[in-house]
Scaffold this motif. Structure first.
Motif, short mmCIF file in Angstrom:
data_model
loop_
_atom_site.label_atom_id
_atom_site.label_comp_id
_atom_site.label_asym_id
_atom_site.label_seq_id
_atom_site.Cartn_x
_atom_site.Cartn_y
_atom_site.Cartn_z
N GLU A 129 2.96 10.02 -10.08
CA GLU A 129 2.11 10.30 -11.24
C GLU A 129 1.49 11.68 -11.14
O GLU A 129 1.45 12.43 -12.13
CB GLU A 129 1.01 9.24 -11.36
N ARG A 130 1.01 12.04 -9.95
CA ARG A 130 0.40 13.37 -9.77
C ARG A 130 1.42 14.48 -10.00
O ARG A 130 1.12 15.50 -10.62
CB ARG A 130 -0.21 13.49 -8.38
N ARG A 131 2.64 14.28 -9.49
CA ARG A 131 3.68 15.29 -9.69
C ARG A 131 3.99 15.45 -11.18
O ARG A 131 4.17 16.57 -11.67
CB ARG A 131 4.95 14.89 -8.94
N ALA A 132 4.04 14.33 -11.90
CA ALA A 132 4.32 14.40 -13.35
C ALA A 132 3.21 15.15 -14.07
O ALA A 132 3.48 15.96 -14.97
CB ALA A 132 4.49 12.99 -13.92
N GLU A 133 1.95 14.88 -13.69
CA GLU A 133 0.82 15.60 -14.30
C GLU A 133 0.90 17.09 -14.03
O GLU A 133 0.67 17.91 -14.92
CB GLU A 133 -0.50 15.05 -13.78
N LEU A 134 1.21 17.45 -12.77
CA LEU A 134 1.31 18.87 -12.44
C LEU A 134 2.44 19.56 -13.19
O LEU A 134 2.29 20.68 -13.66
CB LEU A 134 1.51 19.04 -10.93
N LEU A 147 0.83 -1.21 0.00
CA LEU A 147 0.00 0.00 0.00
C LEU A 147 0.86 1.25 0.00
O LEU A 147 0.56 2.23 -0.70
CB LEU A 147 -0.92 0.00 1.22
N LEU A 148 1.93 1.23 0.77
CA LEU A 148 2.82 2.38 0.82
C LEU A 148 3.46 2.63 -0.54
O LEU A 148 3.56 3.77 -1.00
CB LEU A 148 3.90 2.14 1.89
N GLU A 149 3.86 1.56 -1.22
CA GLU A 149 4.45 1.70 -2.56
C GLU A 149 3.43 2.23 -3.56
O GLU A 149 3.74 3.06 -4.41
CB GLU A 149 5.02 0.36 -3.03
N GLN A 150 2.17 1.77 -3.46
CA GLN A 150 1.11 2.28 -4.35
C GLN A 150 0.90 3.77 -4.13
O GLN A 150 0.74 4.54 -5.09
CB GLN A 150 -0.20 1.52 -4.11
N ARG A 151 0.91 4.20 -2.88
CA ARG A 151 0.74 5.63 -2.59
C ARG A 151 1.90 6.43 -3.18
O ARG A 151 1.71 7.51 -3.73
CB ARG A 151 0.66 5.85 -1.08
N ARG A 152 3.12 5.91 -3.02
CA ARG A 152 4.28 6.61 -3.57
C ARG A 152 4.17 6.73 -5.09
O ARG A 152 4.48 7.76 -5.67
CB ARG A 152 5.56 5.85 -3.22
#
Length: 176
Positions: A145-150, A135-140
């Motif tokens: 992905e969000r940082r790349a989108e931003l 779960l921790l790896e999925q969150r990371r």
């Protein structure tokens, strides 16, 4: 029929404490109540105070007494008058430190059930830790992905072709 030995009769006591005994006495009033009176040597009661269940130091009535007067306690209570010394050294003699423990006793080995239970708990704990790590790896990964989108949104857009400047339409006065 009730057994006469098992019947509880209320215990009502009457105790008189002298002035010297009061400083170290403790009064334990039971579920009922008790009365504390200060009495002169002639038997005259100077005052009486009712006390509820609880623990009381008899010394709290000393300021209201003269040295020759008595403190009379009446009711459901236990009065404990301490001796002069608070502690006393006790010698037990030879062999006092020997115990009755079994010298052949050994700690027991764990049973088959206990070993099985410990193994099961260990496996479950390992599984939970593994799931937590996943779960921790999925969150990371989601954060990446969000940082790349931003970053993609914030990058300046390249101009492919320039647009000619627009001329203002002629004013109505010029058209006439």
């Amino acid at each position: 029929m009730s057994n006469p030995r098992k019947e509880k009769r209320p215990r009502v006591l009457l105790v008189e404490l002298e002035y010297a005994q009061i400083s170290q006495a403790t009064i334990f009033v039971e579920l009922g109540c008790a009365e504390v009176s200060v009495v002169t040597p002639d038997g005259e009661v100077l005052f009486t105070q009712g006390v509820l269940a609880g623990r009381y130091e008899a010394s709290q009535w000393l300021p209201f007494m003269e040295p020759q007067e008595l403190l009379r306690i009446n009711g459901h209570f236990t009065a404990v008058a301490a001796r002069r010394g608070r502690t006393k050294r006790v010698t037990y003699g030879e062999g006092a430190t020997k115990t009755g423990a079994n010298p052949l006793w050994r700690p027991r080995t764990e049973s088959k059930f206990e070993r099985e239970m410990r193994r099961t708990i260990g496996a479950l704990t390992a599984r939970v830790h593994k799931q937590d790590e996943e779960l921790l790896e999925q969150r990371r990964e989601r954060r990446r992905e969000r940082r790349a989108e931003l970053q993609a949104r914030q990058q300046p857009v390249e101009v492919v072709e320039e647009v000619e400047e627009l001329q203002e339409p002629p004013s109505p006065a010029e058209t006439q």
